[in-house]
Structure formats: structure tokens, C-alpha cells
Design a protein around this motif. Structure first.
Motif, mmCIF file in Angstrom:
data_model
loop_
_atom_site.group_PDB
_atom_site.id
_atom_site.type_symbol
_atom_site.label_atom_id
_atom_site.label_comp_id
_atom_site.label_asym_id
_atom_site.label_seq_id
_atom_site.Cartn_x
_atom_site.Cartn_y
_atom_site.Cartn_z
ATOM 1 N N VAL A 274 0.858 -1.182 0.000
ATOM 2 C CA VAL A 274 0.000 0.000 0.000
ATOM 3 C C VAL A 274 0.895 1.233 0.000
ATOM 4 O O VAL A 274 1.790 1.359 0.850
ATOM 5 N N SER A 275 0.676 2.123 -0.965
ATOM 6 C CA SER A 275 1.504 3.317 -1.062
ATOM 7 C C SER A 275 0.637 4.528 -1.435
ATOM 8 O O SER A 275 -0.409 4.376 -2.074
ATOM 9 N N PRO A 276 1.039 5.717 -1.013
ATOM 10 C CA PRO A 276 2.203 6.025 -0.175
ATOM 11 C C PRO A 276 1.955 5.635 1.280
ATOM 12 O O PRO A 276 0.824 5.350 1.674
ATOM 13 N N ALA A 277 3.011 5.691 2.073
ATOM 14 C CA ALA A 277 2.873 5.330 3.482
ATOM 15 C C ALA A 277 2.154 6.411 4.267
ATOM 16 O O ALA A 277 1.543 6.127 5.304
ATOM 17 N N HIS A 278 2.205 7.649 3.770
ATOM 18 C CA HIS A 278 1.517 8.766 4.410
ATOM 19 C C HIS A 278 0.656 9.459 3.355
ATOM 20 O O HIS A 278 1.136 9.757 2.257
ATOM 21 N N VAL A 279 -0.601 9.701 3.674
ATOM 22 C CA VAL A 279 -1.515 10.325 2.721
ATOM 23 C C VAL A 279 -2.371 11.343 3.456
ATOM 24 O O VAL A 279 -2.746 11.138 4.606
ATOM 25 N N VAL A 280 -2.657 12.448 2.782
ATOM 26 C CA VAL A 280 -3.491 13.497 3.346
ATOM 27 C C VAL A 280 -4.938 13.259 2.906
ATOM 28 O O VAL A 280 -5.186 12.858 1.760
ATOM 29 N N LEU A 281 -5.876 13.485 3.823
ATOM 30 C CA LEU A 281 -7.293 13.318 3.502
ATOM 31 C C LEU A 281 -7.644 14.118 2.248
ATOM 32 O O LEU A 281 -7.327 15.300 2.138
ATOM 33 N N GLY A 282 -8.313 13.460 1.318
ATOM 34 C CA GLY A 282 -8.584 14.027 0.009
ATOM 35 C C GLY A 282 -7.761 13.360 -1.075
ATOM 36 O O GLY A 282 -8.081 13.462 -2.260
ATOM 37 N N GLY A 283 -6.725 12.634 -0.670
ATOM 38 C CA GLY A 283 -5.888 11.903 -1.610
ATOM 39 C C GLY A 283 -6.324 10.457 -1.754
ATOM 40 O O GLY A 283 -7.486 10.110 -1.518
ATOM 41 N N ALA A 284 -5.380 9.596 -2.106
ATOM 42 C CA ALA A 284 -5.692 8.187 -2.339
ATOM 43 C C ALA A 284 -4.453 7.349 -2.066
ATOM 44 O O ALA A 284 -3.318 7.849 -2.120
ATOM 45 N N VAL A 285 -4.683 6.083 -1.769
ATOM 46 C CA VAL A 285 -3.590 5.119 -1.679
ATOM 47 C C VAL A 285 -3.744 4.112 -2.812
ATOM 48 O O VAL A 285 -4.853 3.829 -3.263
ATOM 49 N N THR A 286 -2.616 3.609 -3.258
ATOM 50 C CA THR A 286 -2.613 2.574 -4.299
ATOM 51 C C THR A 286 -2.427 1.218 -3.639
ATOM 52 O O THR A 286 -1.503 1.023 -2.846
ATOM 53 N N ILE A 287 -3.342 0.308 -3.954
ATOM 54 C CA ILE A 287 -3.286 -1.062 -3.439
ATOM 55 C C ILE A 287 -2.716 -1.945 -4.543
ATOM 56 O O ILE A 287 -3.263 -2.005 -5.650
ATOM 57 N N ARG A 288 -1.624 -2.629 -4.256
ATOM 58 C CA ARG A 288 -0.997 -3.528 -5.236
ATOM 59 C C ARG A 288 -0.876 -4.907 -4.595
ATOM 60 O O ARG A 288 -0.168 -5.085 -3.604
ATOM 61 N N LEU A 289 -1.595 -5.866 -5.156
ATOM 62 C CA LEU A 289 -1.665 -7.214 -4.601
ATOM 63 C C LEU A 289 -1.171 -8.227 -5.625
ATOM 64 O O LEU A 289 -1.602 -8.206 -6.783
ATOM 65 N N THR A 290 -0.258 -9.088 -5.195
ATOM 66 C CA THR A 290 0.229 -10.168 -6.051
ATOM 67 C C THR A 290 -0.204 -11.499 -5.463
ATOM 68 O O THR A 290 0.040 -11.775 -4.281
ATOM 69 N N ALA A 334 -0.824 -13.482 -10.524
ATOM 70 C CA ALA A 334 -1.599 -12.332 -10.994
ATOM 71 C C ALA A 334 -1.293 -11.135 -10.102
ATOM 72 O O ALA A 334 -1.187 -11.263 -8.887
ATOM 73 N N THR A 335 -1.133 -9.976 -10.721
ATOM 74 C CA THR A 335 -0.924 -8.731 -9.986
ATOM 75 C C THR A 335 -2.146 -7.842 -10.182
ATOM 76 O O THR A 335 -2.544 -7.557 -11.319
ATOM 77 N N LEU A 336 -2.749 -7.437 -9.092
ATOM 78 C CA LEU A 336 -3.967 -6.632 -9.101
ATOM 79 C C LEU A 336 -3.653 -5.277 -8.482
ATOM 80 O O LEU A 336 -2.945 -5.194 -7.478
ATOM 81 N N GLU A 337 -4.206 -4.233 -9.060
ATOM 82 C CA GLU A 337 -3.895 -2.894 -8.563
ATOM 83 C C GLU A 337 -5.117 -1.992 -8.679
ATOM 84 O O GLU A 337 -5.851 -2.055 -9.668
ATOM 85 N N LYS A 338 -5.341 -1.178 -7.676
ATOM 86 C CA LYS A 338 -6.399 -0.183 -7.744
ATOM 87 C C LYS A 338 -6.121 0.918 -6.738
ATOM 88 O O LYS A 338 -5.344 0.737 -5.795
ATOM 89 N N GLN A 339 -6.772 2.055 -6.936
ATOM 90 C CA GLN A 339 -6.644 3.168 -6.009
ATOM 91 C C GLN A 339 -7.858 3.218 -5.089
ATOM 92 O O GLN A 339 -8.977 2.977 -5.526
ATOM 93 N N HIS A 340 -7.583 3.534 -3.848
ATOM 94 C CA HIS A 340 -8.657 3.716 -2.871
ATOM 95 C C HIS A 340 -8.656 5.171 -2.440
ATOM 96 O O HIS A 340 -7.684 5.652 -1.829
ATOM 97 N N ALA A 341 -9.726 5.884 -2.765
ATOM 98 C CA ALA A 341 -9.808 7.304 -2.457
ATOM 99 C C ALA A 341 -10.142 7.517 -0.985
ATOM 100 O O ALA A 341 -10.932 6.779 -0.393
ATOM 101 N N LEU A 342 -9.552 8.525 -0.419
ATOM 102 C CA LEU A 342 -9.810 8.908 0.967
ATOM 103 C C LEU A 342 -10.341 10.341 0.949
ATOM 104 O O LEU A 342 -9.615 11.301 1.187
ATOM 105 N N LYS A 343 -11.623 10.446 0.629
ATOM 106 C CA LYS A 343 -12.255 11.746 0.477
ATOM 107 C C LYS A 343 -13.370 11.898 1.502
ATOM 108 O O LYS A 343 -14.036 10.927 1.850
ATOM 109 N N PRO A 344 -13.590 13.118 1.984
ATOM 110 C CA PRO A 344 -14.668 13.331 2.960
ATOM 111 C C PRO A 344 -16.022 12.916 2.389
ATOM 112 O O PRO A 344 -16.350 13.227 1.248
#
Length: 378
Positions: A274-290, A334-344
Motif C-alpha cells: 500500500v503506497s504512499p505510506a503517508h496520505v493526506v485526507l482528500g488523496g488516495a492510496v494505491t493497493i498492489r496485490l500479487t 496475478a498482480t492486481l492494482e487499484k486506487q482507494h480514495a480517501l475523500k470526505p
């Protein structure tokens, strides 16, 4: 973002009072508006609805049949299929959110004339929804309510047919908990059996949510429902049953997984980043699963992920989100990837801190990680 509570506002109340007086010249629209709007803007959504309801109780005719008739005469034409309310404004009659307090009024004042009240709800639900207002009648007049709902499964209006399912959901969000149906959902099952093949997707989605409610207390019943109704089901019913199964699949409920041809767990290795390790509310993290299979046969996998949100007291509260569905061949990676938004959002308050993220395959956790959420300016 405009607060949700502002859907019930003084201008709408005044417009509703004028509409009621158009059909009953002796209706005291000024008194209704004054009582309904006193301090209204300081109240939250449900409190606003209850205050407007109290103003209706104070100003509508004391005779419930006469009051219900006035409300019915003041309604706008029925909304189009698939809609709860149409364009804003009441130039065609009462419609939309102003009918929440109207439904509350019917639920309060109609208990001594339940048949008349149910007829009023039949009209109301075609302009907004009566899913909250019908629940006190199910509690206090169950025989009459279920006999009426049984007739309504064949109603020409999809809004009425949806009410049959939505109004009798045991755990309807925002609605009164139907404890008798939580304990024993059997009275609603014949209704759902008919409506699961309704031509309206609007109705079928309600049936799926109703079955998902039942699954939270009676997982074996829903698993048996799948065993009876999934084999040979047409595509719309399969989609309904898949949505109805979502909680049990996320929980790794073995009979439900078996009904869908899913093996419990995952035979292989999983790596999560999961990246980035630090995220500000309103941004997103990227989930990368193998995922790397070790199974000698193909595996059908439903992959979800749970975000463990930090609460105000520092504890964690998980929320499961949909991820992927795939078939993994023997030995395949298989490598799976998606973004998870962290929005109010209105339904969740975010707090800064170390959030967890866990991936589950066919209902079983296979990998976890974490990230730190910061609030803007924090």
C-alpha cells in the motif's frame, strides 16, 4: 458540498403549506409554516422531519380520513420508474423530501385507521418512499400489513412493489428495527420469492438488500435460498442473488461460497503493498496485490479488502470494499492494482492516525498492510 439536511428547508415548507391550502382553503398555511420553520435551520435532518410532522399534526384536520384525503389531493403525479423524486419544487404538487414528514404523520395518526393509512402510503410511495412510514404498521398491525403487502406484489407501480420489500426489511438503514422479523423473517419470504424475478431492477435490488439483511442473522436461511433459487436462474436473478450474498461471501461463509463455486480460502501466496505510506485526507492510496497459486487446479477467487479506519477513541473500525473477481490457473501469478480514495463523505468522519488495510480472498484474510492518514493542516 450542500448539507444533506438542507433538503428540508423553510422555502420548501412554505411551498408545501401553500399547496395544501390550494386544496383546502381553510388550512392555516401560515400557522403550519411558522411552527414547522421555528429554528428549523439549526436542526439535523431527522429532527427537521419530525418538527414538520408536528406542524402537520397541529394544523391538518383532526379527522384522519379527511386529513389523508387532503394530503392525497395535494400530491404531484407519480414519479417515473426508477425514481424516488423528480425535479425540485412543488409546482405540480407534493413530492420528494417533504413527503418524509408526511409519511411520519400518517404513521403517527393512522394507527387507529390502518387500512385507510395504508391506502395513503400506497399513494405517497409513488412520489417519494413510504419505507419508513410503513414499519409501525408492520409492528402494530402485522396481519393487515402482510395481507396488504401480499396484494401489492402484483401492483402496476414498481414503486409500490419495491415498498413491499424495502418497507419490510428487518434492518433498514435509518428505519425502525423490525425485531420480530430479525428473529423470524419467514413472513416476508413469500413476498421475496415473488419479487426476486420482478421485471424492475429497482425492485430486484431491494430484494437483494432484504436478503442481505436476513443473512446477517440467518446465514443458513440465505444459503438454503441460494441452493433452491440459484441453479438455472436467469441472469437478472443471478445478479440479485450475488448482491444478496455479499456479506456472507465477505465472511467466508462456507455453504454460500460452495453455492457460487468458490473454494474457502486461497491456496497460494499473497503479497500486498500500500503506497504512499503517508496520505493526506482528500488523496488516495494505491493497493498492489500479487497472488501466486499453488493449487493443482484453477481457483475462482473473490478478492475484497477492508480498510480499518481510526475512530475518535483511537480504536479501529473495518469497512469492506469490493476488489476483484478472477480465475487463477495452477501456478499462475496475478498482480492486481487499484486506487482507494480517501475523500470526505457524509457517512464517515475521518481521524488522523495509523489505518490498517487487509485483503481477503473468498472471505479469508491473506495479507495486510497499513498507512498513515493526515488531516489537511495537521
Amino acid at each position: 458540498m450542500e448539507p444533506f439536511k438542507n433538503l428540508l428547508n423553510p422555502a420548501l415548507v412554505a411551498e408545501a403549506g401553500a399547496r395544501l391550502r390550494r386544496h383546502a382553503p381553510r388550512f392555516d398555511a401560515e400557522a403550519f409554516t411558522a411552527q414547522a420553520c421555528a429554528g428549523l435551520e439549526a436542526l439535523e435532518m431527522k429532527a427537521r422531519a419530525l418538527q414538520i410532522c408536528a406542524a402537520l399534526e397541529a394544523t391538518l384536520p383532526a379527522d384522519f380520513d379527511a386529513a389523508a384525503g387532503l394530503l392525497e389531493q395535494s400530491l404531484a403525479p407519480p414519479t417515473a420508474p426508477g425514481e424516488i423524486s423528480a425535479a425540485p419544487g412543488l409546482h405540480e404538487g407534493l413530492r420528494g423530501w417533504i413527503l418524509w414528514p408526511v409519511g411520519e404523520y400518517i404513521a403517527r395518526r393512522g394507527q387507529r385507521q390502518p387500512e385507510r393509512a395504508m391506502a395513503a402510503l400506497h399513494a405517497l410511495t409513488q412520489r417519494f418512499t413510504a419505507e419508513f412510514a410503513i414499519r409501525p404498521f408492520i409492528v402494530q398491525h402485522p396481519a393487515l400489513a402482510f395481507a396488504t403487502l401480499q396484494r401489492w406484489v402484483a401492483d402496476p407501480s414498481e414503486h409500490v412493489r419495491r415498498l413491499v420489500s424495502e418497507g419490510s426489511r428487518p434492518r433498514l438503514p435509518w428505519g425502525q428495527r423490525l425485531h420480530a422479523l430479525v428473529a423470524d423473517p419467514s413472513p416476508s419470504l413469500p413476498l421475496l420469492r415473488t419479487l426476486q424475478d420482478d421485471p424492475s431492477a429497482y425492485v430486484r435490488r431491494s430484494v437483494a438488500n432484504h436478503l442481505n439483511d436476513i443473512a446477517k442473522d440467518h446465514p443458513g436461511l440465505v444459503a438454503a435460498w441460494l441452493e433452491a433459487h440459484l441453479p438455472g436462474a436467469p441472469a437478472p436473478r443471478r445478479a440479485l442473488l450475488r448482491h444478496a450474498s455479499r456479506t456472507l461471501v465477505k465472511q467466508g461463509h462456507a455453504p454460500t461460497l460452495q453455492a457460487w463455486g468458490l473454494a474457502p480460502g486461497f491456496d497460494g501466496q499473497a503479497r500486498l503493498r500500500v503506497s504512499p505510506a503517508h496520505v493526506v485526507l482528500g488523496g488516495a492510496v494505491t493497493i498492489r496485490l500479487t497472488l501466486q497459486s499453488k493449487a493443482p487446479q484453477p481457483q475462482t477467487l473473490v478478492v475484497d479488502y477492508a480498510v480499518h479506519h481510526v475512530k475518535a477513541d483511537g480504536s479501529l473500525s473495518p469497512k469492506v470494499f469490493k476488489g476483484w473477481k478472477l480465475v487463477l490457473a495452477p501456478g499462475e501469478t496475478a498482480t492486481l492494482e487499484k486506487q482507494h480514495a480517501l475523500k470526505p463523505v457524509t457517512t464517515r468522519r475521518y481521524h488522523a492516525g495509523r489505518h490498517g488495510l487487509a485483503v481477503q480472498v473468498n472471505g479469508q484474510a491473506v495479507a495486510s498492510a497499513h498507512f498513515h492518514l493526515q488531516l489537511p493542516g495537521g
